[in-house]
Design a protein around this motif. Structure first.
Motif, mmCIF file in Angstrom:
data_model
loop_
_atom_site.group_PDB
_atom_site.id
_atom_site.type_symbol
_atom_site.label_atom_id
_atom_site.label_comp_id
_atom_site.label_asym_id
_atom_site.label_seq_id
_atom_site.Cartn_x
_atom_site.Cartn_y
_atom_site.Cartn_z
ATOM 1 N N ALA A 106 121.061 -17.611 49.970
ATOM 2 C CA ALA A 106 122.388 -17.186 49.503
ATOM 3 C C ALA A 106 123.008 -18.332 48.713
ATOM 4 O O ALA A 106 122.625 -19.493 48.864
ATOM 5 N N TYR A 107 123.983 -17.999 47.883
ATOM 6 C CA TYR A 107 124.613 -18.992 47.011
ATOM 7 C C TYR A 107 126.098 -18.677 46.863
ATOM 8 O O TYR A 107 126.529 -17.533 47.036
ATOM 9 N N ARG A 108 126.860 -19.708 46.527
ATOM 10 C CA ARG A 108 128.296 -19.539 46.289
ATOM 11 C C ARG A 108 128.734 -20.505 45.201
ATOM 12 O O ARG A 108 128.458 -21.713 45.282
ATOM 13 N N LEU A 109 129.390 -20.000 44.163
ATOM 14 C CA LEU A 109 129.961 -20.841 43.113
ATOM 15 C C LEU A 109 131.303 -21.372 43.595
ATOM 16 O O LEU A 109 132.177 -20.595 44.009
ATOM 17 N N ILE A 110 131.488 -22.679 43.556
ATOM 18 C CA ILE A 110 132.734 -23.296 44.011
ATOM 19 C C ILE A 110 133.724 -23.303 42.848
ATOM 20 O O ILE A 110 133.511 -23.979 41.837
ATOM 21 N N GLY A 111 134.812 -22.569 42.989
ATOM 22 C CA GLY A 111 135.792 -22.463 41.913
ATOM 23 C C GLY A 111 135.382 -21.430 40.876
ATOM 24 O O GLY A 111 134.541 -20.567 41.114
ATOM 25 N N TYR A 112 136.028 -21.489 39.708
ATOM 26 C CA TYR A 112 135.753 -20.590 38.575
ATOM 27 C C TYR A 112 136.068 -19.132 38.909
ATOM 28 O O TYR A 112 135.546 -18.217 38.257
ATOM 29 N N GLU A 113 136.935 -18.889 39.891
ATOM 30 C CA GLU A 113 137.222 -17.510 40.290
ATOM 31 C C GLU A 113 137.760 -16.670 39.137
ATOM 32 O O GLU A 113 137.418 -15.488 39.022
ATOM 33 N N ASN A 114 138.606 -17.259 38.302
ATOM 34 C CA ASN A 114 139.157 -16.478 37.194
ATOM 35 C C ASN A 114 138.305 -16.589 35.933
ATOM 36 O O ASN A 114 138.736 -16.187 34.852
ATOM 37 N N ARG A 115 137.082 -17.115 36.090
ATOM 38 C CA ARG A 115 136.157 -17.226 34.964
ATOM 39 C C ARG A 115 134.868 -16.423 35.181
ATOM 40 O O ARG A 115 133.928 -16.533 34.407
ATOM 41 N N MET A 116 134.830 -15.646 36.251
ATOM 42 C CA MET A 116 133.629 -14.871 36.534
ATOM 43 C C MET A 116 133.460 -13.749 35.503
ATOM 44 O O MET A 116 134.443 -13.135 35.067
ATOM 45 N N LEU A 117 132.217 -13.492 35.128
ATOM 46 C CA LEU A 117 131.891 -12.448 34.173
ATOM 47 C C LEU A 117 130.900 -11.470 34.800
ATOM 48 O O LEU A 117 130.175 -11.811 35.736
ATOM 49 N N ARG A 118 130.864 -10.273 34.267
ATOM 50 C CA ARG A 118 129.805 -9.345 34.639
ATOM 51 C C ARG A 118 128.489 -9.838 34.046
ATOM 52 O O ARG A 118 128.477 -10.450 32.974
ATOM 53 N N ASN A 119 127.395 -9.565 34.709
ATOM 54 C CA ASN A 119 126.107 -10.041 34.208
ATOM 55 C C ASN A 119 125.791 -9.481 32.823
ATOM 56 O O ASN A 119 125.191 -10.164 31.986
ATOM 57 N N GLU A 120 126.224 -8.248 32.560
ATOM 58 C CA GLU A 120 125.961 -7.658 31.243
ATOM 59 C C GLU A 120 126.815 -8.285 30.137
ATOM 60 O O GLU A 120 126.545 -8.084 28.949
ATOM 61 N N ASP A 121 127.869 -9.049 30.519
ATOM 62 C CA ASP A 121 128.696 -9.725 29.520
ATOM 63 C C ASP A 121 127.973 -10.919 28.892
ATOM 64 O O ASP A 121 128.390 -11.407 27.839
ATOM 65 N N PHE A 122 126.909 -11.369 29.545
ATOM 66 C CA PHE A 122 126.254 -12.600 29.097
ATOM 67 C C PHE A 122 125.741 -12.480 27.664
ATOM 68 O O PHE A 122 125.916 -13.396 26.857
#
Length: 613
Positions: free
Chosen positions: A444-460
């Motif tokens: 499992a993994y967790r990104l620390i911070g960037y909550e308001n910078r998350m994107l959908r995978n298809e946005d990449f």
């Protein structure tokens, strides 16, 4: 003359960070207290509290409170100053540590700038009796942060987010802590705390303007877990090689800016920027209060005296027509657009838009429309009490610019002198990161911070989707906390098994932790380019990790404590202070040393106050 003297005092008081701490006398006590209006008894926010004949000082918070730490154990004098009040010098005895200070209003002449319309500015003299300058109620606004959680790498192996080089949150958090209070949880954006600091990433070596660096070690606060550090380094460009600039200063001169830590500090910050300009650069100045107007038409950077005189002429008064100001600033920038240069509006405000086009949605649409023309928006936030962090962050994010909070003259110098190229000149835009974790290595993994910078995978791969910008010399650091395969943890997400999920993980690139992909556009391009790196690190002990890794981990842990995160594990201030101290390499000054002092200060605050936050 009075304005010039006030500016000198302001610069002297706020020139606090970066001083040689070895020159300070041995600290033995803390002095705290409150400052109120003599007649009304109301608390006064923003009062400068300085140790006489030194450059040490703090500002009172919204409740009029202050905490001055590391004060010599000897008789001394504190100086209390605030716009509209008589300056008071208060003797403090050796055994005295708590003060209650009352300031008396003073009567003086004020100048008000009345902006009447496009290309016209009118000044008038008015006499005002300032009887009460009590602060407005605390109406600071922050967007809610829903903290990132752990994701099962078997069910959701891919994660995507936008780069972020904003640093506003760190300076704002520092303002709260230096006033003796914990910041609101939603004011703590951990990625901005981490990215406030410079890291020793090597420069890009190829044609791409961005280089990728990664490192893996054990987690300091969650035994058995790992930290993955991802670093992006943008190419540095010498100042004489930067493209010509077409800049429009957009300055809020409304009544809410009529405090010493607002408009006077705006002027000081912009003057620092003017000092970096070259003859080929152009600067215009737009001011807005009840209306918006052009104070200075586009002027060559070589005419510094003329530009500084226009800045000095600004005075606060009136309501805030922020939308009209933005439209006019963009209009001026478009009329003098440089196809070979950097076209940018620089907004300086507390964000308290209350007249005209003021909704977040309307302002967001405006800056989104304008960024497509090639004019970017940088935002400088000032002040306290009515500070609108949520609105300013949105404007900068949607305007393809960066966002800084200026709380001291020294912070202004950092933004406009030390990091001039990165602040104003983008080398890559719409920078997106996507990781695919290998379930054979990562449970499992967790990104620390960037909550308001998350994107959908298809946005990449969608080039229409906006993302972050990187300026010349800027770096972006992101930390992932990993639960290794085969490790049990209370943080593991509880989910139903997928019926068609392949459970045999053998042979799935067992030496690979993850694959990292980066997409970016050059500033003048509409199609993105892709970089890719396979991460094969073997996790090592934290003590063997680089100094940069350990310091970034200390900053991230500090953010977890300030947010009282459910993922803080065994982190505490003493542990993080020791982790930061060991990464300083003996340095006793600079940004990292200042961070260590913040950690020590937070540790000294009472537990009851932290509980309230």
């Amino acid at each position: 003359m009075r304005q010039f003297f006030s500016m000198l005092c302001l610069i002297a008081v706020f020139l606090l960070p970066g001083q040689n701490v070895n020159a300070q006398p041995k600290a033995r006590r803390t002095i705290m207290g409150t400052v109120t209006d003599h007649f009304s008894g109301q608390p006064i926010a923003g009062v400068t509290v300085a140790l006489k004949n030194t450059n040490r000082g703090v500002a009172t918070d919204e409740k009029g409170g202050f905490v001055l730490q590391n004060v010599p154990d000897s008789a001394l004098t504190l100086v209390f100053s605030f716009l509209g009040y008589k300056t008071e010098e208060v003797p403090v005895g050796r055994n005295q540590s708590v003060l209650k200070v009352q300031l008396q209003p003073e009567v003086h002449n004020l100048q008000e700038v009345i902006v009447t319309g496009y290309n016209s500015v009118q000044k008038r003299q008015m006499t005002a009796s300032v009887t009460v300058l009590a602060p407005s109620p605390n109406t600071e606004d922050y967007s809610a942060i829903n903290e990132n959680t752990f994701h099962d790498a078997r069910q959701q192996p891919v994660t995507t987010f936008s780069a972020d080089v904003d640093r506003a949150s760190y300076a704002n958090v520092r303002r709260f802590l230096n006033s003796g209070h914990f910041p609101p949880k939603d004011a703590v954006r951990i990625e901005e705390l981490i990215n406030y600091f410079a890291y020793s990433y090597p420069q890009p070596s190829g044609d791409d303007p961005v280089a990728i660096h990664t490192e893996l070690a054990e987690s300091p606060w969650n035994p058995g877990l790992q930290l993955l550090r991802i670093g992006l380094q943008a190419r540095s460009i010498p100042a004489d090689k930067l493209p010509p600039a077409n800049l429009v200063f957009l300055v809020d001169v409304s009544g809410s800016m009529n405090q010493e830590n607002k408009l006077p500090l705006v002027k000081a910050a912009l003057k620092l920027l003017v000092g970096q300009l070259r003859p080929e650069d152009r600067v215009a100045l737009v001011a807005y209060a009840g209306a918006a107007g052009l104070v200075l038409p586009p002027t060559p950077g070589s005419e510094r005296t003329r530009i500084v005189q226009a800045i000095d002429a600004l005075e606060a008064g009136g309501s805030t027509a922020g939308g009209a100001g933005l439209r006019l600033a963009y209009k001026i920038a478009a009329e003098h657009f440089r196809t070979d240069g950097n076209n940018r509006v620089i907004l300086a405000t507390d964000g308290d838009f209350n007249v005209g086009e003021s909704s977040d949605a309307a302002l967001q649409r405006l800056v989104e429309e304008q960024r497509e023309t090639g004019v970017f928006l940088s935002v400088l936030g000032f002040g306290m009490g009515n500070y609108k962090d949520n609105k300013l962050e949105t404007l900068a994010d949607k305007g393809n610019g960066n966002y800084a909070y200026i709380d001291t003259w020294q912070e202004a110098r950092k933004v406009f002198v030390q990091e001039f190229g990165g602040t104003l000149f983008a080398v890559a835009k719409d920078v997106k990161l996507q990781l695919e974790f290998n379930p054979a290595q990562v449970r499992a993994y967790r990104l620390i911070g960037y909550e308001n910078r998350m994107l959908r995978n298809e946005d990449f791969r969608d080039d229409r989707k906006d993302a972050g910008e990187m300026g010349a010399g800027h770096s972006v650091t992101a930390l992932y906390e990993l639960i290794p395969a085969g490790t049990e943890s209370a943080y593991l997400p509880v989910t139903d098994s997928l019926k068609y999920l392949r459970t045999d993980l053998s042979g799935r690139g067992s030496s690979e932790q993850a694959t990292l992909k980066i997409r970016y556009k050059r500033p003048d391009e509409r199609r993105s380019r892709q970089l890719e790196k396979v991460i094969r690190h073997r996790p090592g002990q934290l003590s063997q990790a680089s100094a940069d890794f350990r310091f970034a981990a200390a900053v991230a842990g500090f953010g977890l404590l300030l947010r009282n995160s459910e993922f803080k594990g065994k982190a505490d201030y003493e542990q993080l202070a020791e982790l930061a101290r060991k990464s300083l390499d003996g340095r006793t000054e600079g940004d990292r040393w200042e961070f260590l002092q913040l950690v020590e200060g937070a540790k000294a605050l009472t537990p009851s106050e932290m509980v309230k936050k």
